[in-house]
Motif scaffolding. Structure first.
Motif, short mmCIF file in Angstrom:
data_model
loop_
_atom_site.label_atom_id
_atom_site.label_comp_id
_atom_site.label_asym_id
_atom_site.label_seq_id
_atom_site.Cartn_x
_atom_site.Cartn_y
_atom_site.Cartn_z
N SER A 149 75.52 52.22 23.45
CA SER A 149 76.45 52.26 22.32
C SER A 149 76.44 53.69 21.82
CB SER A 149 76.01 51.27 21.24
OG SER A 149 74.75 51.64 20.71
N GLY A 150 76.69 53.92 20.54
CA GLY A 150 76.62 55.26 20.00
C GLY A 150 75.20 55.72 19.76
N ALA A 151 74.24 54.79 19.89
CA ALA A 151 72.85 55.18 19.65
C ALA A 151 72.36 56.12 20.74
CB ALA A 151 71.97 53.92 19.60
N GLU A 152 71.37 56.96 20.39
CA GLU A 152 70.85 57.92 21.35
C GLU A 152 70.14 57.24 22.51
OE1 GLU A 152 68.41 60.77 19.45
OE2 GLU A 152 69.98 61.54 18.13
N THR A 153 69.43 56.10 22.22
CA THR A 153 68.64 55.43 23.25
C THR A 153 69.32 54.12 23.66
OG1 THR A 153 66.63 56.33 22.29
CG2 THR A 153 66.39 54.48 23.84
N PRO A 154 69.59 53.89 24.97
CA PRO A 154 70.19 52.62 25.41
C PRO A 154 69.29 51.44 25.05
CG PRO A 154 70.26 54.26 27.16
CD PRO A 154 69.38 54.82 26.09
N ALA A 155 69.91 50.30 24.78
CA ALA A 155 69.16 49.08 24.47
C ALA A 155 68.84 48.35 25.78
CB ALA A 155 69.97 48.18 23.55
N THR A 156 67.69 47.75 25.86
CA THR A 156 67.29 46.97 27.03
C THR A 156 66.70 45.64 26.57
OG1 THR A 156 65.07 47.93 27.09
CG2 THR A 156 66.80 49.04 28.38
N GLY A 157 66.67 44.67 27.50
CA GLY A 157 66.10 43.38 27.14
C GLY A 157 65.84 42.52 28.37
N THR A 158 65.00 41.51 28.20
CA THR A 158 64.67 40.56 29.26
C THR A 158 64.55 39.18 28.66
OG1 THR A 158 63.48 42.19 30.58
CG2 THR A 158 62.95 39.88 30.97
N SER A 159 65.09 38.18 29.34
CA SER A 159 64.91 36.78 28.93
C SER A 159 64.71 35.95 30.19
CB SER A 159 66.11 36.28 28.14
OG SER A 159 67.28 36.26 28.94
N SER A 160 64.30 34.71 30.01
CA SER A 160 64.06 33.84 31.16
C SER A 160 64.46 32.41 30.82
CB SER A 160 62.59 33.88 31.58
OG SER A 160 61.76 33.35 30.56
N PHE A 161 64.67 31.62 31.85
CA PHE A 161 65.02 30.22 31.69
C PHE A 161 64.64 29.48 32.96
CE2 PHE A 161 68.62 32.29 33.63
CZ PHE A 161 69.00 31.41 34.62
N THR A 162 64.65 28.15 32.91
CA THR A 162 64.28 27.32 34.06
C THR A 162 65.41 26.34 34.36
OG1 THR A 162 61.96 27.47 33.43
CG2 THR A 162 62.55 25.76 35.01
N THR A 163 65.74 26.18 35.64
CA THR A 163 66.78 25.25 36.03
C THR A 163 66.25 23.82 36.07
OG1 THR A 163 66.29 25.73 38.35
CG2 THR A 163 68.09 26.97 37.33
#
Length: 430
Positions: A149-163
Motif C-alpha cells: 500500500s502506501g506504507a513503507e513496509t509491505p504487509a505479510t501474513g499466514t493462515s491455515s485451515f483443514t479440509t
C-alpha cells in the motif's frame, strides 16, 4: 490427488509514491509574495511602503491531495477465506485472499506438510486471489500472502485451515462396470458409504443419457441405497452413460462426497424368458423371436417360486449349493446334500436361480415341482440361458400362486408401476 504447480506469473509491481507537488507549488507562491509580484492582471506593481505590515489573515484551508497523491499511508488490509484455523473446509470451495486496502503482491497456497502449491488466479486490479484447483480431503493447508500500500513496509501474513476429515467423506458405488454389456432390464443401483439426508440433491446430481428410454424415476430402498430405472426397458443394442456429480456435494450431517462417478455401458440384444407354472415350460425370446422352449421344475408346495419379473443378477458356470444357506440341517425333511450346480443364473438375493436340475429331478421336468424355489432345467436349457442371456435380462415367472419377489430381494423393480416407483410406502403384490 496431486495438485499441479502454481503457474508462473508476475504479480503487479508496487507502484511508486508520486512526488509531493503541492509542497513545491506553495513554495513558489511564498516567494512571489515576498518579492511583491502578486497582482491583478494588467495592474502596475505598487511600490513597497514603510508603514507597519498589515494584520495577518486567517490560515488558509488545507489543500486537498492531487489525483496522484496516495489516499493513505496505512498498511494493507487482507482477509482470507476460509478463516484462520477453520476446519471441515469443502475441498471444492475456492480459497479467496482479498486486499481490502492495497494490492496483493504474492499469494501461495500449499499443503502445510509440504507439496506442490495450489494454482490460483489474481484479479486484474490486484485485489483478489482465488484458488483454481480442487484440494485434497483430510489435509491441512497454509496460505502465505504479501501486499503493498502506501506504507513503507509491505504487509505479510499466514493462515491455515483443514479440509473435510476422512470421517466425513462419502463415496458411492454403482452396480455396472465401465464397458460392460447388460440386458434391457438392468436397474441402476447407487450405494453410498454414509446415510444420505439430502436425497433430492443426490437425485439432481445423477445424469443418465442414451438407451432410448423415456425419463425414469428414483426409488430409495434405504438411506444408503437408491435405484434408477427408465420409464420402459432400455432399447436393445444401445449405449448408456451414467454420471454422479458427488465431489463436494453435502449429503447431510456434514458429510461431503469425495469423488465423481462416470460409467458407460451397452445394452445387448433383447432377451426375455417367461416361465409358466401351468405348463411348466420356459419360453425364451431373442430380439422378439422365440428362440427355445424348455421343460422346467419349480419350487414345491413348501418352497414355492416367487412370481413377477426378475432381473438376472449374476451368472456362473458352476455354483456350490448348501442346505445350510436355507437354515436347513441334517434330518430336516427338506435338507439336501451339498452339490455343485451347473450353468447358474441368479434371480434373487435370497437364493432363487435358474440352473441345471439334479439328476433325480430330470424325470419330472415339465411335470412336477420339486425344487426349493429355483427353476430347474435340462442341461441344454440351463446352458442356453447361461450362454445367451446376461445380467440385466428379465425372467418372468407366472402362475405359482405365490406373491412377487420383494423388489429389494434382487431387482424386482419392473413389478412396480412407474407412477408408484418413487413412493417408498407403496406395496405391490409381494
Amino acid at each position: 490427488m496431486s495438485l499441479s504447480s502454481r503457474p508462473d506469473s508476475v504479480l503487479p509491481a508496487v507502484r511508486s509514491t508520486p512526488a509531493p507537488r503541492r509542497l513545491l507549488a506553495l513554495g513558489v507562491l511564498t516567494a512571489l509574495l515576498a518579492t511583491g509580484c502578486a497582482q491583478a492582471a494588467g495592474a502596475p506593481a505598487e511600490e513597497p511602503t514603510a508603514t507597519a505590515p498589515a494584520p495577518r489573515s486567517a490560515p488558509a484551508a488545507t489543500v486537498p491531495p492531487g489525483p496522484e497523491q496516495p489516499a493513505t499511508n496505512a498498511p494493507a488490509e487482507v482477509t482470507v477465506t476460509p478463516a484462520d484455523a477453520a476446519v471441515e473446509h469443502n475441498p471444492v470451495d475456492p480459497v479467496v485472499v482479498r486486499a481490502e486496502r492495497g494490492e496483493l503482491t504474492d499469494v501461495v497456497l500449499v499443503p502445510a506438510a509440504g507439496g506442490e502449491p495450489v494454482p490460483g488466479e489474481l484479479s486484474a486490479d490486484g485485489s483478489t486471489w482465488t484458488s483454481t484447483g480442487v484440494l485434497d480431503f483430510d489435509t491441512r493447508y497454509a496460505v502465505h500472502w504479501s501486499a503493498s500500500s502506501g506504507a513503507e513496509t509491505p504487509a505479510t501474513g499466514t493462515s491455515s485451515f483443514t479440509t473435510v476429515l476422512a470421517a466425513n467423506e462419502v463415496d458411492a458405488r454403482l452396480n455396472v462396470v465401465e464397458g460392460g454389456v447388460y440386458g434391457t432390464g438392468q436397474v441402476l443401483q447407487f450405494t453410498f458409504s454414509e446415510p444420505v439426508v439430502h436425497k433430492d440433491r443426490v437425485e439432481e446430481a445423477v445424469g443418465v443419457s442414451g438407451g432410448g428410454a423415456g425419463a425414469g424415476a428414483f426409488r430409495w430402498y434405504s438411506d444408503t441405497v437408491v435405484r434408477y430405472r427408465p420409464a420402459e426397458k432400455w432399447e436393445p443394442h444401445s449405449r448408456i452413460t451414467v454420471s454422479l456429480d458427488l465431489l463436494g456435494l453435502d449429503v447431510g450431517h456434514g458429510m461431503v462426497g469425495n469423488h465423481d462417478l462416470d460409467r458407460s455401458f451397452t445394452i445387448g440384444a433383447e432377451h426375455y424368458a417367461r416361465v409358466d407354472n401351468k405348463t411348466k415350460t420356459l419360453t425364451a425370446w431373442v430380439d422378439g423371436e422365440v428362440a427355445g422352449r424348455y421343460p422346467v421344475t419349480l419350487g414345491n408346495e413348501d418352497w414355492p417360486s416367487t412370481t413377477g419379473q426378475k432381473v438376472i443378477m449374476e451368472q456362473a458356470p458352476t455354483y456350490l449349493f448348501k442346505a445350510s444357506s436355507l437354515d436347513l440341517q441334517p434330518g430336516d425333511p427338506h435338507w439336501y446334500e451339498t452339490f455343485w450346480a451347473s450353468n447358474v443364473s441368479r434371480l434373487t438375493a435370497s437364493g432363487e436361480f435358474v440352473h441345471q436340475a439334479l439328476p433325480s429331478a430330470m424325470p419330472v421336468l415339465g411335470v412336477a415341482n420339486v425344487s426349493h424355489g429355483c427353476i430347474g432345467m435340462s442341461p441344454e436349457g440351463a446352458k442356453f440361458i447361461h450362454d445367451v442371456f446376461r445380467p440385466g435380462d428379465v425372467v418372468e415367472v407366472v402362475g405359482t400362486g405365490y406373491p412377487q419377489a420383494d423388489p429389494d430381494d434382487g431387482y424386482g423393480d419392473w413389478n412396480i408401476p412407474l407412477e408408484h416407483y418413487a413412493d417408498e410406502q407403496w406395496q405391490g403384490n409381494w
